[in-house]
Enzyme design. Structure first.
Site, PDB file in Angstrom:
ATOM      1  N   CYS A 138       2.906  -1.258  -5.941  1.00 45.71           N
ATOM      2  CA  CYS A 138       3.077  -2.593  -5.366  1.00 45.71           C
ATOM      3  C   CYS A 138       1.743  -3.318  -5.307  1.00 45.71           C
ATOM      4  O   CYS A 138       0.965  -3.148  -4.362  1.00 45.71           O
ATOM      5  CB  CYS A 138       3.699  -2.493  -3.978  1.00 45.71           C
ATOM      6  SG  CYS A 138       3.928  -4.097  -3.193  1.00 45.71           S
ATOM      7  N   CYS A 141       1.263  -5.535  -2.292  1.00 47.80           N
ATOM      8  CA  CYS A 141       0.925  -4.834  -1.034  1.00 47.80           C
ATOM      9  C   CYS A 141      -0.532  -4.375  -1.031  1.00 47.80           C
ATOM     10  O   CYS A 141      -1.220  -4.454  -0.030  1.00 47.80           O
ATOM     11  CB  CYS A 141       1.774  -3.573  -0.843  1.00 47.80           C
ATOM     12  SG  CYS A 141       3.485  -3.704  -1.312  1.00 47.80           S
ATOM     13  N   ASP A 142      -0.978  -3.831  -2.147  1.00 43.60           N
ATOM     14  CA  ASP A 142      -2.242  -3.081  -2.130  1.00 43.60           C
ATOM     15  C   ASP A 142      -3.389  -3.733  -2.894  1.00 43.60           C
ATOM     16  O   ASP A 142      -4.536  -3.306  -2.769  1.00 43.60           O
ATOM     17  CB  ASP A 142      -2.009  -1.680  -2.737  1.00 43.60           C
ATOM     18  CG  ASP A 142      -0.975  -0.885  -1.938  1.00 43.60           C
ATOM     19  OD1 ASP A 142      -0.901  -1.098  -0.720  1.00 43.60           O
ATOM     20  OD2 ASP A 142      -0.252  -0.068  -2.544  1.00 43.60           O
TER      21      ASP A 142
END
Ligand code: NDP
Length: 316
Positions: A138, A141-142
């Site tokens: 992701c 997300c990261d």
């Protein structure tokens, strides 16, 4: 029917817990199967994420597991009953519906399905060691984590997600290698054009990831050209899978209408599935946005619609 639950919620990610908070506050006394297998634990995909910096209300960011603990606490506070069990089968052919885990059988007037989706991984040899240590499924997300800043990065895949995530990662990385197994992207034309025009994206055609390199953290990737068989090591700090997701809908197959790709079909603006009284929320039906905040939003909508439906049926 004293032993029949008003509503059973299946899944404990942002969608499931938000549905539980709303259902509990509407005095429906929801019962939740938290599940544990799909994302490796109850709590869903955020349990395998580190910093969550895009969930509104947390300006400093919050760790994924901590955020899910807060969701859970809030659902519990209003009386949601939870069991950490996976649902193994459902019978939606007659009402009340039946939901079974290995431990119990529960009957329910209505169901909110929030079982989510699981990001696909390739299963390369070093993945078990390096996942979350430079490998992620992701980018949104990261990608903004400090150790990816100004470093070369790699995205695997050729669909809209891969192209979108590669474009997003150019904000942080020095260069983004987009590794695709064919010589043509699957992504929509407009997204392709954007990627092809972006000087920070280097597309590696006809190429697959053989393995991630590094001991504690990713330091590189070994890739193979599928046409020539040539192996090449590329130095980089991050590898992002964008090879699609699998919705967790196996137990609903043959009972609820699913899209061809396995996601649950819901009616526009009602979150209701093809079975009256069965609602779906979060990534199990939404393959487009897949964000915690959109999942939470649809969990809220599902609970409100469920409450209305129970009222209209004269159950509450
Ligand atoms: P897709 O299934 O569309 O694409 C997956 C990609 O990964 C494909 O290019 C596929 O290759 C590749 N792939 C799959 N398995 C492997 C493997 N084992 N090894 C190497 N490569 C692999 O998934 P997406 O997540 O990209 O998109 C899902 C849906 O969400 C689509 O409908 C998409 O349009 C939509 N979406 C829309 C967005 C938007 O509108 N902004 C943003 C993101 C997604 P191959 O092409 O060879 O099959």
């Amino acid at each position: 029917m004293a032993d029949v639950e008003n509503v059973v919620i299946i899944g404990s990610g942002p969608a499931g817990h938000t549905a539980a908070i709303y259902a509990a506050r509407a005095n429906l006394s929801p019962f939740m199967f938290e599940g544990y297998q799909a994302g490796g634990s109850a709590g869903g995909q955020l349990m395998t994420t580190t910093d969550v910096e895009n969930y509104p209300g947390f300006p400093e960011g919050i760790q994924g597991p901590e955020l899910m603990q807060l969701f859970r606490k809030q659902a519990e506070r209003f009386g949601t009953r939870m069991v950490m069990e996976d649902v193994v089968s459902v019978d939606l052919k007659q009402r009340p519906f039946t939901i079974k885990s290995d431990e119990r059988e529960v009957r329910a007037h209505s169901i909110i399905v929030a079982t989510g989706a699981t990001a696909k991984r390739m299963g390369v040899p070093s993945e078990s060691r390096l996942f979350n240590n430079g490998m992620s499924a992701c980018a949104v997300c990261d990608g903004a984590l400090p150790f990816f800043r100004n470093q070369p990065l790699m995205v695997i895949g050729g669909g809209d997600t891969a192209v979108e995530e590669a474009t997003y990662l150019t904000k942080f990385g020095s260069v983004v290698h987009l590794v695709h197994r064919r010589d043509q992207l699957r992504a929509s034309k407009i997204m392709q054009e954007r990627a092809l025009k972006n000087s920070k994206i280097n597309i590696m055609w006809n190429t697959v990831l053989e393995d991630a390199l590094g001991e504690q953290f990713v330091t590189g990737a070994r890739v193979r050209n599928v046409k020539t068989g040539e192996l090449k090591d590329v130095e980089l700090a991050g590898i992002f899978y964008a090879i699609g997701h699998t919705p967790n809908t196996v137990v609903f197959q043959g009972q609820i209408d699913l899209h061809e790709n396995g996601y649950i079909k819901v009616k526009h603006e009602s979150q209701e599935t093809s079975i009256p009284g069965v609602f779906a929320a979060g990534d199990v039906h939404d393959h487009k946005y897949r964000q915690a905040v959109t999942a939470a939003g649809s969990g809220c909508a599902a609970a409100l619609e469920c409450e209305r439906w129970l009222g209209a049926e004269g159950i509450i």
